[in-house]
Design a protein around this motif. Sequence first.
Motif, PDB file in Angstrom:
ATOM      1  N   ARG A   5      41.175  49.431 -38.802  1.00 39.11           N
ATOM      2  CA  ARG A   5      41.950  50.274 -38.320  1.00 39.11           C
ATOM      3  C   ARG A   5      42.958  49.598 -37.529  1.00 39.11           C
ATOM      4  O   ARG A   5      43.372  49.889 -36.289  1.00 39.11           O
ATOM      5  CB  ARG A   5      41.162  51.111 -37.312  1.00 39.11           C
ATOM      6  CG  ARG A   5      40.586  50.255 -36.458  1.00 39.11           C
ATOM      7  CD  ARG A   5      39.785  51.089 -35.441  1.00 39.11           C
ATOM      8  NE  ARG A   5      39.077  50.391 -34.218  1.00 39.11           N
ATOM      9  CZ  ARG A   5      38.602  50.774 -33.101  1.00 39.11           C
ATOM     10  NH1 ARG A   5      38.570  52.026 -32.884  1.00 39.11           N
ATOM     11  NH2 ARG A   5      38.019  49.880 -32.182  1.00 39.11           N
ATOM     12  N   PHE A   6      43.899  48.889 -38.008  1.00 39.19           N
ATOM     13  CA  PHE A   6      45.101  48.189 -37.447  1.00 39.19           C
ATOM     14  C   PHE A   6      46.198  49.056 -37.440  1.00 39.19           C
ATOM     15  O   PHE A   6      46.573  49.901 -38.382  1.00 39.19           O
ATOM     16  CB  PHE A   6      45.658  47.040 -38.319  1.00 39.19           C
ATOM     17  CG  PHE A   6      44.491  45.667 -38.288  1.00 39.19           C
ATOM     18  CD1 PHE A   6      44.365  45.287 -36.846  1.00 39.19           C
ATOM     19  CD2 PHE A   6      44.235  45.443 -39.297  1.00 39.19           C
ATOM     20  CE1 PHE A   6      43.358  44.049 -37.235  1.00 39.19           C
ATOM     21  CE2 PHE A   6      43.234  44.302 -39.413  1.00 39.19           C
ATOM     22  CZ  PHE A   6      42.694  43.490 -38.216  1.00 39.19           C
ATOM     23  N   GLY A   7      46.508  49.274 -36.234  1.00 37.32           N
ATOM     24  CA  GLY A   7      47.827  50.227 -36.313  1.00 37.32           C
ATOM     25  C   GLY A   7      49.264  49.798 -36.188  1.00 37.32           C
ATOM     26  O   GLY A   7      49.307  48.646 -36.948  1.00 37.32           O
ATOM     27  N   LEU A   8      50.093  50.140 -35.352  1.00 35.66           N
ATOM     28  CA  LEU A   8      51.296  49.433 -35.200  1.00 35.66           C
ATOM     29  C   LEU A   8      51.203  48.003 -34.562  1.00 35.66           C
ATOM     30  O   LEU A   8      52.161  47.264 -34.875  1.00 35.66           O
ATOM     31  CB  LEU A   8      52.321  50.169 -34.398  1.00 35.66           C
ATOM     32  CG  LEU A   8      52.756  51.442 -34.963  1.00 35.66           C
ATOM     33  CD1 LEU A   8      53.248  52.459 -34.026  1.00 35.66           C
ATOM     34  CD2 LEU A   8      53.325  51.317 -36.476  1.00 35.66           C
ATOM     35  N   VAL A   9      50.386  47.851 -33.827  1.00 35.64           N
ATOM     36  CA  VAL A   9      50.088  46.579 -33.133  1.00 35.64           C
ATOM     37  C   VAL A   9      48.803  45.967 -33.352  1.00 35.64           C
ATOM     38  O   VAL A   9      47.578  46.518 -33.490  1.00 35.64           O
ATOM     39  CB  VAL A   9      50.122  46.737 -31.429  1.00 35.64           C
ATOM     40  CG1 VAL A   9      50.044  45.208 -30.963  1.00 35.64           C
ATOM     41  CG2 VAL A   9      51.519  47.325 -30.784  1.00 35.64           C
ATOM     42  N   ARG A  10      48.976  44.473 -33.769  1.00 36.76           N
ATOM     43  CA  ARG A  10      47.879  43.779 -34.173  1.00 36.76           C
ATOM     44  C   ARG A  10      47.872  42.576 -33.168  1.00 36.76           C
ATOM     45  O   ARG A  10      48.688  41.803 -33.358  1.00 36.76           O
ATOM     46  CB  ARG A  10      48.032  43.337 -35.656  1.00 36.76           C
ATOM     47  CG  ARG A  10      46.881  42.477 -36.048  1.00 36.76           C
ATOM     48  CD  ARG A  10      47.087  42.229 -37.535  1.00 36.76           C
ATOM     49  NE  ARG A  10      46.918  42.876 -38.500  1.00 36.76           N
ATOM     50  CZ  ARG A  10      46.703  42.906 -39.706  1.00 36.76           C
ATOM     51  NH1 ARG A  10      46.420  41.789 -40.082  1.00 36.76           N
ATOM     52  NH2 ARG A  10      46.872  43.962 -40.579  1.00 36.76           N
ATOM     53  N   HIS A  11      46.693  42.230 -32.591  1.00 38.71           N
ATOM     54  CA  HIS A  11      46.446  41.402 -31.533  1.00 38.71           C
ATOM     55  C   HIS A  11      45.768  39.928 -32.217  1.00 38.71           C
ATOM     56  O   HIS A  11      45.213  40.318 -33.177  1.00 38.71           O
ATOM     57  CB  HIS A  11      45.627  41.977 -30.353  1.00 38.71           C
ATOM     58  CG  HIS A  11      46.322  43.164 -29.724  1.00 38.71           C
ATOM     59  ND1 HIS A  11      46.893  43.036 -28.647  1.00 38.71           N
ATOM     60  CD2 HIS A  11      45.901  44.308 -29.843  1.00 38.71           C
ATOM     61  CE1 HIS A  11      47.105  44.178 -28.053  1.00 38.71           C
ATOM     62  NE2 HIS A  11      46.392  44.947 -29.125  1.00 38.71           N
TER      63      HIS A  11
END
Length: 66
Positions: A15-21
């Motif tokens: 469920r990666f959104g706009l930001v991936r850490h």
Amino acid sequence: MPKEKKVCAYCGESRFGLVRHFVGFHHLCTWFCKERFLERRARELADYRQLLNRVSHNRTVLRYRH
């Protein structure tokens, strides 16, 4: 180059959104997963250090080092 995994290294969801850490080469979906991942890694490293400390200070092991 290895293929990028499309799942979070902590929760296992994709469920990666706009930001991936990132932590090293680990991809995490949220800041919460990143903090939990770092806590778990620190705890595992502390446990491993304690194990090595116990083994290195064990009298039976020290007897056979000479």
